[in-house]
Design an enzyme around this catalytic site. Structure first.
Site, PDB file in Angstrom:
ATOM      1  N   HIS A  82       0.971  -1.003  -0.643  1.00 59.65           N
ATOM      2  CA  HIS A  82       0.036   0.095  -0.204  1.00 59.65           C
ATOM      3  C   HIS A  82       1.147   1.399   0.540  1.00 59.65           C
ATOM      4  O   HIS A  82       0.267   2.306   0.551  1.00 59.65           O
ATOM      5  CB  HIS A  82      -0.973   0.280   0.986  1.00 59.65           C
TER       6      HIS A  82
ATOM      7  N   SER B 248      15.295  20.783 -17.414  1.00 59.11           N
ATOM      8  CA  SER B 248      13.676  21.637 -17.342  1.00 59.11           C
ATOM      9  C   SER B 248      14.345  23.003 -18.536  1.00 59.11           C
ATOM     10  O   SER B 248      15.137  23.046 -18.218  1.00 59.11           O
ATOM     11  CB  SER B 248      12.718  21.335 -16.433  1.00 59.11           C
TER      12      SER B 248
ATOM     13  N   LYS C  82      16.633  22.006 -12.477  1.00 58.54           N
ATOM     14  CA  LYS C  82      15.655  20.103 -12.550  1.00 58.54           C
ATOM     15  C   LYS C  82      16.676  19.670 -13.059  1.00 58.54           C
ATOM     16  O   LYS C  82      17.226  19.433 -13.678  1.00 58.54           O
ATOM     17  CB  LYS C  82      14.289  20.244 -13.676  1.00 58.54           C
TER      18      LYS C  82
ATOM     19  N   GLU D 148       9.587   7.578 -16.428  1.00 57.70           N
ATOM     20  CA  GLU D 148       8.287   7.577 -17.235  1.00 57.70           C
ATOM     21  C   GLU D 148       7.419   7.606 -18.505  1.00 57.70           C
ATOM     22  O   GLU D 148       7.103   7.352 -18.851  1.00 57.70           O
ATOM     23  CB  GLU D 148       8.038  10.026 -17.020  1.00 57.70           C
TER      24      GLU D 148
END
Ligand code: ARG
Length: 475
Positions: free
Chosen positions: A155, A276, A282, A289
């Site tokens: 979980h 970025s 970043k 992803e």
């Protein structure tokens, strides 16, 4: 050039041609189409349907075309409908009517089904090879972190401590199942449709068993109607590819979480992360992803083909032309994603200290208390209750489980003495989990050895299959 003009007074309307045309994607079948034409030719010659002289002429053109296709020199014309008609057009341009003899006993229906099987086998073997490379990268990483404790989750909450090598190795098992699937898919797919003709077989003395053998198949399909209509092999391949994609997406999600500054377990290599355009600080896990995001199209491609097949009448229907783009897309997608994920895995560094510190946090050793009581013959339900009470006390007093006092332990259960502290350590929790496949170091070592053997044997099966396939293609 159309292959079917005879009974028509006009050519197709522009919109009809535009909708029917598939050559802009099915050109990828060219090498397989040429190879299966050579096999068909040899059977036609063997049966005396084409004489040796003509056969040699046709064979030469087929081989020339193979070279042109592989060099990227074969030109598609505006009015070519699909790759089968384009190649026949090229044949006729070179040797005139003699070229038309090759079509005897063959329809585009058995032709395209054969080509697509060959294409699938070739490309699924390649994907299988890439999967084993990812497995090797995962296993190497798992070994590197074989002794690193970390919290295991359920979980997304701390559950029980595990060794991080164990955590990484679980992915190798998932991909081993994918390889198994490819292997048995291969056995089922290795039957040739060639000789089925349009749907009913042929009145010419063709030998489907012989063409099957020439093309490296295990045999010829036993029903000519099934031969031209079956696309189970496409749907199954798409399922396997989607499953690989789903496995990759779970790795992707795991890496994204571990790379957050909140977790800060994973440090991505610069070459496998992106920046970025506006925030100079970043460093983003875009590979992870995309591994996660690409699963969507892989599942979509499977859905597209199953939906197209549902309720489709027999035998060939043009709907079946819709089998190719989803298959090509899933293969292309994994050809991009697999190497990138392999690189990402191989170059990620994990923070042992942070993981080790987190391992006992969140009372992840509570199960040890319950197991301790079970070993003293306390029924598990009672033991679970007692361990839960210990957690409640520790939580209310802001301390860890091993910091409970003797009185506190005793207040929870009469069989709970301070000796329980000996199991309230991460090392104790880890080394005790010696069941088959458990996280104990001794088990992990066995697991690694088994995985290593599995990967080696998969690689040798795949490379043997790929070798005989490419020998067959060389004709
Ligand atoms: N381009 C077609 C396909 O991919 C080839 C088969 C055409 N057969 C036919 N009967 N129209 O399905």
């Amino acid at each position: 050039m159309a292959l079917w003009g005879g009974r028509f007074s006009t050519g197709p309307a522009e919109s009809v041609f535009a909708l029917s045309r598939s050559v802009h994607f099915d050109y990828r079948l060219a090498p397989y189409d040429l190879r299966s034409s050579l096999a068909h030719l040899s059977v036609l010659e063997g049966s005396g349907l084409i004489d040796k002289g003509d056969s040699a002429k046709i064979a030469k053109v087929l081989r020339d075309l193979m070279t042109e296709v592989s060099n990227g020199d074969f030109g598609i014309h505006e009015d070519d409908e699909d790759i089968h008609s384009a190649l026949e057009r090229a044949m006729m341009e070179r040797i005139g009517d003699t070229g038309g003899k090759l079509r005897a006993g063959r329809s585009r229906n058995d032709q395209v089904a054969t080509d697509l099987r060959l294409f699938s086998i070739d490309h699924m073997l390649h994907i299988a090879g890439l999967v084993t490379e990812l497995q090797s990268a995962l296993l190497a990483k798992a070994k590197e972190y074989a002794d690193a404790p970390a919290p295991g989750f359920t979980h997304l909450q701390h559950a029980q401590p595990i060794l991080f090598g164990h955590e990484l190795a679980k992915h190798v098992h998932a991909f081993a199942r994918d390889l198994d699937r490819i292997n048995d898919w291969l056995a089922r797919t290795s039957y040739s449709p060639l000789g089925a003709g349009a749907l009913a077989g042929s009145s010419l003395p063709l030998k489907p068993e012989e063409t099957a053998k020439l093309l490296g198949f295990n045999g010829a399909i036993g029903n000519s109607i099934d031969a031209v209509s079956d696309r189970d092999f496409v749907a199954e391949a798409l399922f396997i590819l989607a499953m690989v994609g789903v496995h990759l997406s779970r790795i992707g999600e795991e890496w994204c979480i571990m790379a957050t500054s909140e977790f800060a377990w994973a440090k991505l290599d610069d070459a496998f992360s992106t920046g970025s355009s506006i925030m100079p600080q970043k460093k983003n896990p875009d590979m992870a992803e995309l591994a996660r995001g690409k699963a969507g199209r892989l599942v979509g491609n499977l859905t597209a083909v199953l939906t197209m097949l549902k309720g489709l009448p027999f035998a060939y229907n043009r709907d079946l032309q819709e089998d190719k783009e989803p298959l090509f897309d899933s293969i292309d997608t994994l050809n991009l994603v697999l190497p990138a994920v392999t690189g990402m895995v191989a170059t990620t560094a994990f923070n042992r200290k942070k993981m080790a510190e987190a391992a006992p946090a969140g009372f992840s050793l509570a199960t040890e208390i319950a197991d301790y009581l079970v070993r003293k013959n306390v029924p598990f339900a009672q033991a679970h209750e007692a361990a839960g009470k210990c957690v409640a006390i520790a939580e209310s007093q802001n301390k860890e489980l091993h910091q409970l006092t003797e009185t506190e332990f005793q207040s929870v259960h009469k069989d709970l003495d301070v000796a329980v502290r000996t199991v309230l350590t991460v090392d104790g929790a880890l080394s005790g989990r010696t069941t088959h496949g458990g996280t104990a170091p001794s088990e992990l070592k066995k697991q690694f050895a088994e995985l290593e053997n599995q990967i080696k044997s998969a690689q040798s099966i795949i490379s043997n299959e790929a070798k005989s396939f490419s020998e067959m293609m060389g004709g």
